[in-house]
Motif scaffolding. Structure first.
Motif, mmCIF file in Angstrom:
data_model
loop_
_atom_site.group_PDB
_atom_site.id
_atom_site.type_symbol
_atom_site.label_atom_id
_atom_site.label_comp_id
_atom_site.label_asym_id
_atom_site.label_seq_id
_atom_site.Cartn_x
_atom_site.Cartn_y
_atom_site.Cartn_z
ATOM 1 N N TYR A 35 0.820 -1.032 -0.008
ATOM 2 C CA TYR A 35 -0.140 -0.070 0.067
ATOM 3 C C TYR A 35 0.769 1.195 0.063
ATOM 4 O O TYR A 35 2.017 1.169 0.534
ATOM 5 C CB TYR A 35 -0.785 -0.229 1.155
ATOM 6 N N ARG A 36 0.466 2.340 -0.330
ATOM 7 C CA ARG A 36 0.979 3.618 -0.062
ATOM 8 C C ARG A 36 -0.107 4.349 0.455
ATOM 9 O O ARG A 36 -1.319 4.268 0.444
ATOM 10 C CB ARG A 36 1.135 4.421 -1.491
ATOM 11 N N GLN A 37 0.489 5.450 1.264
ATOM 12 C CA GLN A 37 -0.374 6.224 2.215
ATOM 13 C C GLN A 37 0.262 7.788 2.038
ATOM 14 O O GLN A 37 0.986 7.962 2.318
ATOM 15 C CB GLN A 37 -0.158 5.648 3.505
ATOM 16 N N ASP A 38 -0.807 8.556 1.631
ATOM 17 C CA ASP A 38 -0.715 9.807 1.375
ATOM 18 C C ASP A 38 -1.581 10.712 2.123
ATOM 19 O O ASP A 38 -2.636 10.138 2.416
ATOM 20 C CB ASP A 38 -0.794 10.259 -0.237
ATOM 21 N N SER A 87 5.844 9.074 -0.739
ATOM 22 C CA SER A 87 5.095 8.721 -0.005
ATOM 23 C C SER A 87 5.406 7.807 1.142
ATOM 24 O O SER A 87 6.616 7.383 1.282
ATOM 25 C CB SER A 87 3.900 7.649 -0.828
ATOM 26 N N VAL A 88 4.543 7.185 1.922
ATOM 27 C CA VAL A 88 4.675 6.233 2.958
ATOM 28 C C VAL A 88 4.212 4.866 2.437
ATOM 29 O O VAL A 88 3.010 4.821 1.989
ATOM 30 C CB VAL A 88 4.315 6.575 4.362
ATOM 31 N N GLN A 105 -5.454 -7.890 8.027
ATOM 32 C CA GLN A 105 -4.096 -7.977 7.476
ATOM 33 C C GLN A 105 -3.146 -7.351 8.372
ATOM 34 O O GLN A 105 -3.777 -6.324 9.313
ATOM 35 C CB GLN A 105 -4.184 -6.849 6.265
ATOM 36 N N TYR A 106 -1.885 -7.682 8.697
ATOM 37 C CA TYR A 106 -1.085 -7.388 9.370
ATOM 38 C C TYR A 106 0.021 -6.294 9.030
ATOM 39 O O TYR A 106 0.636 -6.973 7.822
ATOM 40 C CB TYR A 106 -0.412 -8.579 10.299
ATOM 41 N N PHE A 107 -0.024 -5.231 9.323
ATOM 42 C CA PHE A 107 1.201 -4.378 8.677
ATOM 43 C C PHE A 107 2.394 -4.203 9.161
ATOM 44 O O PHE A 107 2.857 -4.539 10.401
ATOM 45 C CB PHE A 107 0.644 -2.963 8.798
ATOM 46 N N GLY A 108 3.543 -3.883 8.188
ATOM 47 C CA GLY A 108 4.680 -3.596 8.588
ATOM 48 C C GLY A 108 4.766 -2.299 8.944
ATOM 49 O O GLY A 108 3.920 -1.402 9.040
ATOM 50 N N PRO A 109 6.419 -1.789 9.557
ATOM 51 C CA PRO A 109 6.340 -0.289 10.112
ATOM 52 C C PRO A 109 6.322 0.762 8.917
ATOM 53 O O PRO A 109 6.368 1.969 9.728
ATOM 54 C CB PRO A 109 7.522 -0.519 10.876
ATOM 55 N N GLY A 110 6.223 0.392 7.744
ATOM 56 C CA GLY A 110 6.449 1.488 6.811
ATOM 57 C C GLY A 110 7.901 1.918 6.223
ATOM 58 O O GLY A 110 8.745 1.616 6.955
ATOM 59 N N THR A 111 7.856 2.522 5.213
ATOM 60 C CA THR A 111 9.135 2.871 4.501
ATOM 61 C C THR A 111 8.755 4.369 4.044
ATOM 62 O O THR A 111 7.901 4.522 3.167
ATOM 63 C CB THR A 111 9.680 1.970 3.303
ATOM 64 N N ARG A 112 9.187 5.252 4.489
ATOM 65 C CA ARG A 112 8.982 6.790 4.096
ATOM 66 C C ARG A 112 10.046 7.069 2.948
ATOM 67 O O ARG A 112 11.189 7.102 3.161
ATOM 68 C CB ARG A 112 9.262 7.746 5.223
ATOM 69 N N LEU A 113 9.435 7.359 1.693
ATOM 70 C CA LEU A 113 10.211 7.468 0.420
ATOM 71 C C LEU A 113 10.002 8.892 -0.014
ATOM 72 O O LEU A 113 8.786 9.334 -0.063
ATOM 73 C CB LEU A 113 10.008 6.398 -0.478
ATOM 74 N N THR A 114 11.298 9.705 -0.273
ATOM 75 C CA THR A 114 11.042 10.872 -0.806
ATOM 76 C C THR A 114 11.888 11.069 -2.003
ATOM 77 O O THR A 114 12.959 10.319 -2.289
ATOM 78 C CB THR A 114 12.090 11.893 0.100
#
Lengths: 116, 111
Positions: A35-38, A87-88, A105-114
């Motif tokens: 997923y992406r989160q904006d 996005s994250v 669904q079980y989520f990971g901690p995320g990656t913040r990409l710029t």
């Protein structure tokens, strides 16, 4: 049990560069998702996989590719990064069966990409 | 087009207050509705609801689903500052594997 892990946690890219985000899960889940989160947009599904060797497009797949060579890993690739891909990114995994448990669904901690 | 709408988008309350968060949906072949809590990092699972009228409860949090009116509510009683987070609602459908997420409700609990 580490659950769902993601690497890297942060990344800055220049426009046109490529990179791969790695997701790993140790829960023996068949299904995995990217997923992406904006801001103001919520979580949007990019691609998903229902088993090793399978992938499918989600809501916003353009500009991304994925691979699921091993059951525990799901890779998200950006071939030519664009600022719109800032996005994250969250990876998630879920049970195989029975329905509707697969929806948990079980989520990971995320990656913040710029992308500059 | 499937749609999940959460309200309010943001909320500020004092510690000890009770809050109600709303989630309405228009989804073909509804299968489940899920609530997640997100505190700056990964969304963490709270509840999954599949049947109307059956309350799910965990401590001060509870949730219920109305499949006739197509909505769910998440209640938090005696709020604490640790409840400050974004609460996400998501809906699963029999047409596929993906969850359809709402935009979330941002809750801030002040001391």
């Amino acid at each position: 049990n580490a659950g769902v892990t993601q690497t890297p946690k942060f990344r800055v890219l220049k426009t046109g560069q490529s990179m791969t985000l790695l997701c790993a899960q140790d829960m023996n889940h068949e299904y995995m998702y990217w997923y992406r989160q904006d801001p103001g947009m919520g979580l949007r599904l990019i691609h998903y996989s229902v088993g090793e060797g399978t992938t499918a497009k989600g809501e916003v797949p353009d500009g991304y590719n994925v691979s699921r060579l091993k059951k525990q890993n799901f890779l998200l690739g950006l071939e030519s990064a664009a600022p719109s891909q800032t996005s994250v990114y969250f990876c998630a995994s879920s049970y195989t069966s029975p329905l509707p448990l697969t929806d948990t669904q079980y989520f990971g901690p995320g990656t913040r990409l710029t992308v500059l | 087009e499937d749609k999940v709408v959460q309200s309010p988008l943001s909320l500020v309350v004092h510690e000890g207050d009770t809050v109600t968060l709303n989630c309405s949906y228009e989804v073909t072949n509804f299968r489940s509705l899920l609530w997640y809590k997100q505190e700056k990092k990964a969304p963490t699972f709270l509840f999954m609801l599949t049947s109307s009228g059956i309350e799910k409860k965990s401590g001060r949090l509870s949730s219920i689903l109305d499949k006739k009116e197509l909505f769910s509510i998440l209640n938090i009683t005696a709020t604490q500052t640790g409840d400050s987070a974004v609460y996400l609602c998501a809906v699963g459908a029999n047409s596929g594997y993906a969850l359809n997420f709402g935009k979330g409700t941002s809750l801030l609990v002040t001391p």
